[in-house]
Scaffold this motif. Structure first.
Motif, PDB file in Angstrom:
ATOM      1  N   GLU A 247      46.227  47.145  35.367  1.00 55.13           N
ATOM      2  CA  GLU A 247      46.393  47.237  36.820  1.00 55.13           C
ATOM      3  C   GLU A 247      45.923  48.590  37.339  1.00 55.13           C
ATOM      4  OE1 GLU A 247      50.201  44.522  38.043  1.00 55.13           O
ATOM      5  OE2 GLU A 247      50.614  46.340  36.884  1.00 55.13           O
ATOM      6  N   SER A 248      46.286  49.637  36.592  1.00 51.09           N
ATOM      7  CA  SER A 248      45.900  50.986  37.003  1.00 51.09           C
ATOM      8  C   SER A 248      44.381  51.158  36.992  1.00 51.09           C
ATOM      9  CB  SER A 248      46.557  52.011  36.072  1.00 51.09           C
ATOM     10  OG  SER A 248      46.176  53.314  36.412  1.00 51.09           O
ATOM     11  N   ALA A 250      42.134  48.780  37.288  1.00 51.44           N
ATOM     12  CA  ALA A 250      41.544  47.962  38.352  1.00 51.44           C
ATOM     13  C   ALA A 250      41.662  48.660  39.701  1.00 51.44           C
ATOM     14  CB  ALA A 250      42.225  46.598  38.398  1.00 51.44           C
ATOM     15  N   ARG A 251      42.813  49.215  39.983  1.00 51.54           N
ATOM     16  CA  ARG A 251      43.016  49.888  41.264  1.00 51.54           C
ATOM     17  C   ARG A 251      42.157  51.140  41.376  1.00 51.54           C
ATOM     18  NH1 ARG A 251      48.880  48.538  40.235  1.00 51.54           N
ATOM     19  NH2 ARG A 251      49.302  46.694  41.528  1.00 51.54           N
ATOM     20  N   SER A 252      41.994  51.848  40.241  1.00 51.17           N
ATOM     21  CA  SER A 252      41.168  53.064  40.278  1.00 51.17           C
ATOM     22  C   SER A 252      39.709  52.728  40.570  1.00 51.17           C
ATOM     23  CB  SER A 252      41.281  53.826  38.958  1.00 51.17           C
ATOM     24  OG  SER A 252      40.637  53.125  37.904  1.00 51.17           O
ATOM     25  N   ASN A 254      38.924  50.270  42.664  1.00 51.52           N
ATOM     26  CA  ASN A 254      38.961  49.559  43.955  1.00 51.52           C
ATOM     27  C   ASN A 254      38.782  48.054  43.796  1.00 51.52           C
ATOM     28  OD1 ASN A 254      39.301  51.969  45.517  1.00 51.52           O
ATOM     29  ND2 ASN A 254      37.107  52.368  45.282  1.00 51.52           N
ATOM     30  N   THR A 256      40.444  44.247  43.572  1.00 54.57           N
ATOM     31  CA  THR A 256      41.610  43.495  44.034  1.00 54.57           C
ATOM     32  C   THR A 256      42.108  42.610  42.892  1.00 54.57           C
ATOM     33  OG1 THR A 256      40.729  43.440  46.288  1.00 54.57           O
ATOM     34  CG2 THR A 256      42.470  41.853  45.741  1.00 54.57           C
ATOM     35  N   LEU A 257      43.351  42.805  42.501  1.00 53.15           N
ATOM     36  CA  LEU A 257      43.875  42.092  41.335  1.00 53.15           C
ATOM     37  C   LEU A 257      43.750  40.581  41.477  1.00 53.15           C
ATOM     38  CD1 LEU A 257      47.117  44.155  40.575  1.00 53.15           C
ATOM     39  CD2 LEU A 257      44.829  44.454  39.631  1.00 53.15           C
TER      40      LEU A 257
END
Length: 289
Positions: A247-248, A250-252, A254, A256-257
């Protein structure tokens, strides 16, 4: 009076005040053994969680919460004139002395490993036999608590049955049973169409075969001398850590999960696994790292 005795006396006094019919707490007064039991189980799990996290402060607090559960149950029993906390403490004291003759006998012995486990199980068997003396004969599997986690109970049922000779001879035989149960699960699934598997709850046969496979796995763990519940907790923790890492990442980037494809998740998973393996090698001082 020692500090421990003073603290315990104070705790017992607090419990008595909470259950005082005139001056106590309405919530505490409304409780009974059944309503408190789920909290007792929950507190035991929270102790285990603090241990898994190596959190000494939380462990101290969670042990206190668990002790309070013991005090709570003992107080309710005292109110019914069944027993009090002192009798609970005396009973476990006597049991520990009784089950450790190699420590407390006139001629102590330094036992460990299989010899110690055998001694422990033999003593417990004698206690159960004494308790049943004069009573109607009961099952070898009697008094295995229903409230135990299912994997733990499966292993305990297997150990109990093994005492009268109903067991696999070695771990490899249990592995074969696991493979057999998985094949039976596959056969049960094959009886369902793809549409049924996608849209309906699993059939009773599928649920039964899945349970049989889990039971066999729990007993394979028993033969491997490992705790299946602890092994699954560790696997849960590992999965949670790796998923949070994904998750980290993916967010880094940008991302969208909810929009990630199965392939994208697989790539993140492999990346996290490789990073974890590299960290393990580094922490072990692997050559070249």
């Amino acid at each position: 009076m020692s500090a421990a005795e003073s603290a315990l006396t104070a705790l017992l006094e607090v419990m008595a005040r909470l259950r005082d019919p005139q001056k106590g707490c309405r919530w505490d007064l409304a409780q009974d053994f059944r309503s408190i039991a789920p909290y007792t189980i929950e507190e035991a799990y929270e102790v285990a969680d603090a241990i898994e996290r190596d959190d000494a402060t939380s462990l101290r607090d969670e042990l206190g919460d668990l002790l309070f559960q013991v005090v709570f149950h003992a107080r309710m029993a005292q109110e019914r004139a069944w027993f009090d906390f002192a009798e609970v403490a005396a009973a476990i004291h006597d049991k520990l002395v009784r089950r450790h003759p190699h420590v407390f006998s006139a001629q102590p012995q330094a036992l460990d490993g299989p010899a110690l486990e055998t001694l422990w199980e033999e003593q417990k068997a004698r206690e159960r036999a004494d308790a049943k003396e004069g009573a109607e004969q009961t099952s070898t599997l009697a008094d295995v608590p229903l409230a135990l986690p299912a994997l733990t109970r499966a292993a305990k049922l297997g150990r109990r049955a093994a005492r009268v000779g109903f067991d696999w001879e070695q771990a490899a035989h249990v592995r074969s049973k696991v493979v057999e149960e998985l094949a039976e699960l596959d056969a049960a699934l094959a009886q369902c169409s793809s549409a049924e598997q996608a849209t309906q709850a699993p059939s009773a046969n599928v649920v039964e075969e899945f349970g049989d496979a889990l039971f066999a796995l729990a007993n394979w763990g028993r033969h491997l001398r490992l705790d299946p519940e602890a092994a699954l907790r560790a696997a849960n923790q590992k999965f949670e850590g790796r998923f949070r890492h994904m998750e980290s990442l993916a967010r880094s980037r940008n991302l969208t999960l909810q929009a990630l494809s199965a392939q994208a998740w697989e790539e993140l998973w492999l990346e996290v696994k490789e990073a974890a393996a590299a960290d393990t090698k580094k922490s072990e001082g692997h050559p070249g790292v």
